[in-house]
Design a protein around this motif. Structure first.
Motif, PDB file in Angstrom:
ATOM      1  N   SER A 124       0.814  -1.224   0.000  1.00  0.00           N
ATOM      2  CA  SER A 124       0.000   0.000   0.000  1.00  0.00           C
ATOM      3  C   SER A 124       0.844   1.269   0.000  1.00  0.00           C
ATOM      4  O   SER A 124       0.315   2.362  -0.238  1.00  0.00           O
ATOM      5  CB  SER A 124      -0.933   0.011   1.225  1.00  0.00           C
ATOM      6  N   LEU A 169      -7.382   4.615   3.046  1.00  0.00           N
ATOM      7  CA  LEU A 169      -6.975   3.230   3.280  1.00  0.00           C
ATOM      8  C   LEU A 169      -7.773   2.633   4.436  1.00  0.00           C
ATOM      9  O   LEU A 169      -8.291   1.516   4.345  1.00  0.00           O
ATOM     10  CB  LEU A 169      -5.477   3.170   3.584  1.00  0.00           C
ATOM     11  N   LEU A 188      -4.312  -8.301  -6.014  1.00  0.00           N
ATOM     12  CA  LEU A 188      -3.138  -7.447  -5.843  1.00  0.00           C
ATOM     13  C   LEU A 188      -2.218  -7.510  -7.066  1.00  0.00           C
ATOM     14  O   LEU A 188      -1.721  -6.479  -7.540  1.00  0.00           O
ATOM     15  CB  LEU A 188      -2.358  -7.871  -4.593  1.00  0.00           C
ATOM     16  N   LEU A 235      -3.763  -5.589  -9.907  1.00  0.00           N
ATOM     17  CA  LEU A 235      -3.606  -4.154  -9.673  1.00  0.00           C
ATOM     18  C   LEU A 235      -2.188  -3.711 -10.038  1.00  0.00           C
ATOM     19  O   LEU A 235      -1.987  -2.638 -10.613  1.00  0.00           O
ATOM     20  CB  LEU A 235      -3.895  -3.816  -8.206  1.00  0.00           C
ATOM     21  N   ARG A 295      -8.048   3.276  -5.808  1.00  0.00           N
ATOM     22  CA  ARG A 295      -7.093   2.165  -5.668  1.00  0.00           C
ATOM     23  C   ARG A 295      -6.737   1.966  -4.196  1.00  0.00           C
ATOM     24  O   ARG A 295      -6.655   0.840  -3.709  1.00  0.00           O
ATOM     25  CB  ARG A 295      -5.834   2.441  -6.484  1.00  0.00           C
ATOM     26  N   ILE A 327      -7.414  -1.336  -1.856  1.00  0.00           N
ATOM     27  CA  ILE A 327      -6.337  -2.023  -1.131  1.00  0.00           C
ATOM     28  C   ILE A 327      -6.666  -2.082   0.360  1.00  0.00           C
ATOM     29  O   ILE A 327      -6.406  -3.088   1.036  1.00  0.00           O
ATOM     30  CB  ILE A 327      -4.986  -1.336  -1.388  1.00  0.00           C
ATOM     31  N   LEU A 380      -8.970  -4.893   0.822  1.00  0.00           N
ATOM     32  CA  LEU A 380      -8.256  -6.174   0.765  1.00  0.00           C
ATOM     33  C   LEU A 380      -7.537  -6.454   2.084  1.00  0.00           C
ATOM     34  O   LEU A 380      -7.500  -7.598   2.551  1.00  0.00           O
ATOM     35  CB  LEU A 380      -7.255  -6.162  -0.390  1.00  0.00           C
ATOM     36  N   THR A 391       4.830   1.356  -7.594  1.00  0.00           N
ATOM     37  CA  THR A 391       3.528   0.821  -7.197  1.00  0.00           C
ATOM     38  C   THR A 391       3.305  -0.571  -7.784  1.00  0.00           C
ATOM     39  O   THR A 391       2.913  -1.507  -7.080  1.00  0.00           O
ATOM     40  CB  THR A 391       2.400   1.765  -7.668  1.00  0.00           C
ATOM     41  N   LEU A 445       3.027  -4.284  -5.739  1.00  0.00           N
ATOM     42  CA  LEU A 445       1.773  -5.025  -5.805  1.00  0.00           C
ATOM     43  C   LEU A 445       1.965  -6.402  -6.440  1.00  0.00           C
ATOM     44  O   LEU A 445       1.411  -7.399  -5.961  1.00  0.00           O
ATOM     45  CB  LEU A 445       0.738  -4.220  -6.589  1.00  0.00           C
TER      46      LEU A 445
END
Length: 319
Positions: A105, A132, A183, A186, A205, A209, A212, A285, A289
């Protein structure tokens, strides 16, 4: 006498300039390379991972020191103690295999920052972390309440086995397999290797996350979380379950949040400015991921079943 132009003679045509066509530029080669290297790193991490060291040496030691007693052996004595146990056990389990993917993240958090100016750092830090937490709490609180209502009929709380493999770990394999795939997708989207539905929605996004991370609880077999879950069911109160699971998830992201804050403050916003470059941001990023998504799938869907004789997976001498 002037000659007439024959009606059948074609009229002179103006040159037609071709319609500009947007070039479809493939993802840079280095993005594909980054995806392969990250996937390989995820597989290697799954091979090298020592759950005994992370769960017992780190997790149990942290929980025992913070609570002041043996976290596994001592009964949870009341609502206050239960909620404290929820947060501490979540913090202690930060780097377990069922939570380590939350490190991914960091990249999306930096993309969701609203400002790179130092005088706006408070908003820059609070806003993405808030998004988040929103996605995370929505899932963890809901599962905590529902888990209390369903109770021991959940596979996660079962002590039975199927084909030699505990039922609760079968649930873990399914849940973490799905989360790991999401993940990884993404990450591939961030790298431009598959369509990225969040290209213009970095906040969305981060929320996903967060959801998740909240979903980690649905598959988590961590012994301290299992103890917390049983306590929540015994209370029979869905509100306690929601509160306990929310605190568990908040404990899970303390370190990654502090890491993000420290990096931004130490660099005086330089990290966020560094991440404003689209190519650089995509690489960081996407690589995180993909690596942690692949690790999650390989660890929970290949290595864990192999421990119980379902398939084969390489082991290290210390495992």
């Amino acid at each position: 006498m002037a000659l007439r132009e024959s009606p059948e003679s074609p009229a002179p045509r103006r040159p037609v300039s071709p319609t500009p066509v947007e070039p479809v530029s493939p993802a840079p080669t280095r993005h594909g390379t980054a995806a392969l290297v990250s996937a390989a790193a995820g597989v290697l991490l799954a091979v090298l991972w020592s759950f005994e060291f992370v769960d017992s040496v780190i997790g149990d030691t942290v929980a025992n020191n913070l609570l002041g007693h043996d976290a596994k052996a001592t009964a949870i004595g009341g609502t206050g103690a239960g909620l404290l146990f929820a947060f501490v056990s979540g913090f202690a389990g930060t780097f377990t295999a069922c939570n380590i993917a939350m490190v991914a993240s960091v990249g999306p958090l930096s993309q969701a920052g609203s400002s790179t100016r130092l005088r706006h750092q408070l908003r820059t830090l609070v806003r993405p972390v808030g998004w988040l937490a929103l996605g995370m709490i929505a899932v963890s609180a809901t599962y905590g309440a529902v888990g209390v209502l369903i109770g021991d009929s959940l596979p996660q709380l079962s002590t039975e086995t199927v084909g030699g493999m505990p039922v609760r770990l079968i649930q873990s394999s399914v849940v973490f397999g799905v989360i790991g795939l999401v993940l990884a997708l993404l990450g591939l989207g961030a790298l431009g290797l598959v369509p990225d539905v969040f290209a213009r929605r970095p906040v969305a996004r981060v929320v996903l996350i967060g959801a998740l991370i909240g979903g980690f609880l649905i598959g988590r077999p961590y012994p301290l979380f299992n103890k917390l879950f049983h306590w929540a069911v015994e209370t029979g109160n869905p509100l306690y379950g929601a509160a306990a699971f929310t605190l568990q998830s908040l404990g899970n992201i303390v370190i990654v949040t502090l890491l993000f804050v420290v990096v931004v403050l130490v660099t005086r916003g330089g990290f966020l400015r560094w991440m404003t470059d689209p190519t650089r941001s995509a690489l960081v990023t996407g690589a995180l991921l993909v690596a942690l998504g692949v690790f999650t799938v390989v660890y929970w869907d290949l290595r864990v079943p192999a421990i119980f004789g379902v398939g084969w997976f390489p082991t290290m001498p210390y495992n």
